[in-house]
Design an enzyme around this catalytic site. Structure first.
Site, PDB file in Angstrom:
ATOM      1  CD  GLU A 156       0.994   1.166  -1.814  1.00 51.09           C
ATOM      2  OE1 GLU A 156       2.089   1.535  -1.326  1.00 51.09           O
ATOM      3  OE2 GLU A 156       0.516   1.679  -2.851  1.00 51.09           O
TER       4      GLU A 156
ATOM      5  CG  ASP B 111      -4.281  -0.209  -4.851  1.00 48.56           C
ATOM      6  OD1 ASP B 111      -3.525  -1.094  -4.411  1.00 48.56           O
ATOM      7  OD2 ASP B 111      -4.298   0.948  -4.393  1.00 48.56           O
TER       8      ASP B 111
END
Length: 493
Positions: A146, A79
């Site tokens: 994350e 991400d």
């Protein structure tokens, strides 16, 4: 698109980065990038696993002659933080990142670049695809989410990985070898309030705070950058104290791990005070610009008349809110007593929303010391509870305690010095890395974090240095060649 980027060296990384940046991959919206990485592994006929939370694991056997070396886990997160300038028209859900070369740097046009952690992902992809890079057995671990909770790392179960060494490719200084990081916790304050009818003879104003640098709420927190929520609160507090300013709405900041760059408010004051209010606000704006001129030369604060809003906040709640935000810690709370120049504990007042009878204030508190993290979280809790808010702690994740006796650290220190003629900077960082979380289910794994130079992460000023990526790639290739049979041994010949 991005054809210029594909010509950069090392092409193995930049081509994979361009491929990756064509795929929208916001935190908690990773379905397309998960499918992209899964398909990538399967197209290479490598064992590819998607676990129950969405992490992707791709396993590649050792190259000939490297079979006896320690299996290495190469880890990065899929991400990226989605931020854009207010004037940039861009849909992160449908568009790929539009990149360009600016001298020795790669940037994006008005948005975050995704180098955090896309360059790490691209590095691993290049190694998995290669046919001529010597390496031990590889377990590529691509985690999700994350940036907004580390739920991928938290959800990774023990037993899926067999590697003895983990290389986390998520550090943003190319002369740094990371051996520790901060943990974090979200502190969210909420409450309701009664909306009142706006009295007669009031005039409406829009207050807009813009032009701040923003940045990573961990790595950049020590720089003294402006926080749009704090700046806005000063203006609102002063306006109320001197002119009885009343708040209708506030919308400030965006993501919890990004230092707020913008804040917008709709307010009212008595029409009779309109001119003197604008004069006073002009003086306040000049004071703020003078305070922040070194770090925030582009700070822009505009106060313009608007249609008078029909509703305003309950007066008592407004007073409590502005005082609580004033009292709430923002920035560095404590420096480490053990590691020079390391921020130990900090807080980012990331989001302030006041609208329609609801208040929401979101903070991210970080610390490399668990007790200090909770001390600051409780300090914030106390400030917000005193004004009637309910406060929730969530998203708690552990830090990563430095291990200066790490065997792979010794290997990498020697190797870095031999390649670059100088010693690396071995350090812990104030960002949240996944190593501490991964270590809970893989406690014997020897972990290190490193990467190329990336500046301005989590902001539209994010940029990656081309020459640094070349330096980093050479380091990665040498590390893979030098992985010992046993992590306790030194460099291989």
């Amino acid at each position: 698109m991005n054809s210029e980027i594909r010509q950069l060296k090392p092409q193995q990384i930049w081509n994979k980065f361009a491929d990756l940046n064509a795929v929208p991959r916001a935190s908690k919206k990773e379905e397309r990038v998960i499918a992209f990485i899964k398909q990538f592994g399967e197209n290479l006929s490598l064992k590819t696993i998607v676990d129950e939370v969405g992490n992707v694991i791709i396993k590649k056997p050792a190259t000939k002659g490297m079979e006896a070396r320690t299996t290495v886990v190469l880890q990065s997160h899929l991400d990226m933080v989605h931020q854009k300038n207010s004037e940039t028209e861009f849909d992160f859900d449908t568009q790929g990142i539009d990149m360009y070369v600016d001298g020795d740097w790669v940037r994006a046009k008005g948005t975050t670049l995704g180098a955090d952690n896309g360059l790490g992902v691209a590095t691993i992809m290049a190694i998995l695809e290669s046919t001529d890079i010597p390496h031990p057995a590889i377990e590529a671990l691509f985690t999700i989410d994350e940036e907004t909770g580390m739920t991928g790392a938290m959800g990774l179960k023990g037993g899926l990985l067999e590697g003895g060494i983990l290389l986390n490719l998520d550090t943003e200084e190319d002369d740094e070898i990371g051996v520790g990081c901060a943990g974090g916790i979200d502190v969210t304050a909420t409450r309701t309030y009664t909306e009142e009818e706006t009295p007669e003879f009031k005039v409406g104003f829009k207050i807009n705070v813009k032009g701040l640098q923003g940045g990573h709420s961990g790595m950049d927190i020590h720089k003294g950058l402006g926080n749009a929520n704090k700046i806005m609160n000063r203006l609102l507090f002063d306006g109320f104290e001197n002119f009885g300013l009343r708040v209708s709405e506030i919308d400030g900041g965006s993501l919890r791990n990004a230092i707020p760059r913008e804040s917008h408010a709709t307010v009212v004051v008595d029409a009779i005070h309109k001119d003197v209010f604008l004069l006073e606000m002009k003086e306040q704006v000049e004071t703020l610009k003078k305070e922040l001129k070194t770090m925030e030369p582009d700070l822009a604060i505009r106060i313009t008349t608007c249609e008078t809003p029909k509703k305003i906040m309950d007066l008592g709640v407004q007073e409590g809110l502005t005082r609580a935000i004033y009292a709430a810690q923002n920035g560095v709370y404590r420096m480490s007593a053990d590691i020079p120049d390391l921020v130990e504990t900090s807080n980012n007042i990331a989001r302030v929303v006041v609208k329609g009878g609801n208040i929401n204030i979101a903070c991210l508190t970080r610390s490399s010391v668990e007790s200090s993290k909770m001390d600051l979280a409780n300090t914030l809790r106390a400030a917000f509870e005193l004004t009637g808010c309910e406060v929730e702690f969530s998203g708690d994740y552990p830090g990563w305690a430095p291990n200066m006796d790490s065997p792979i650290l010794k290997v990498m220190e020697q190797l870095y010095e031999s390649l670059n003629g100088e010693k690396p900077h071995v350090a812990a960082c104030h960002a949240g890395l996944e190593c501490g979380i991964l270590g809970t289910n893989y406690p014997t794994m020897d972990m290190i974090s490193f990467g190329p130079n990336i500046k301005g992460a989590h902001s539209p000023d994010e940029r990656a240095q081309i020459s640094s990526v070349q330096k980093y790639w050479k380091f990665v290739l040498e590390i893979l060649k030098q992985i010992p049979n046993n992590a306790n041994q030194g460099l291989k010949n």
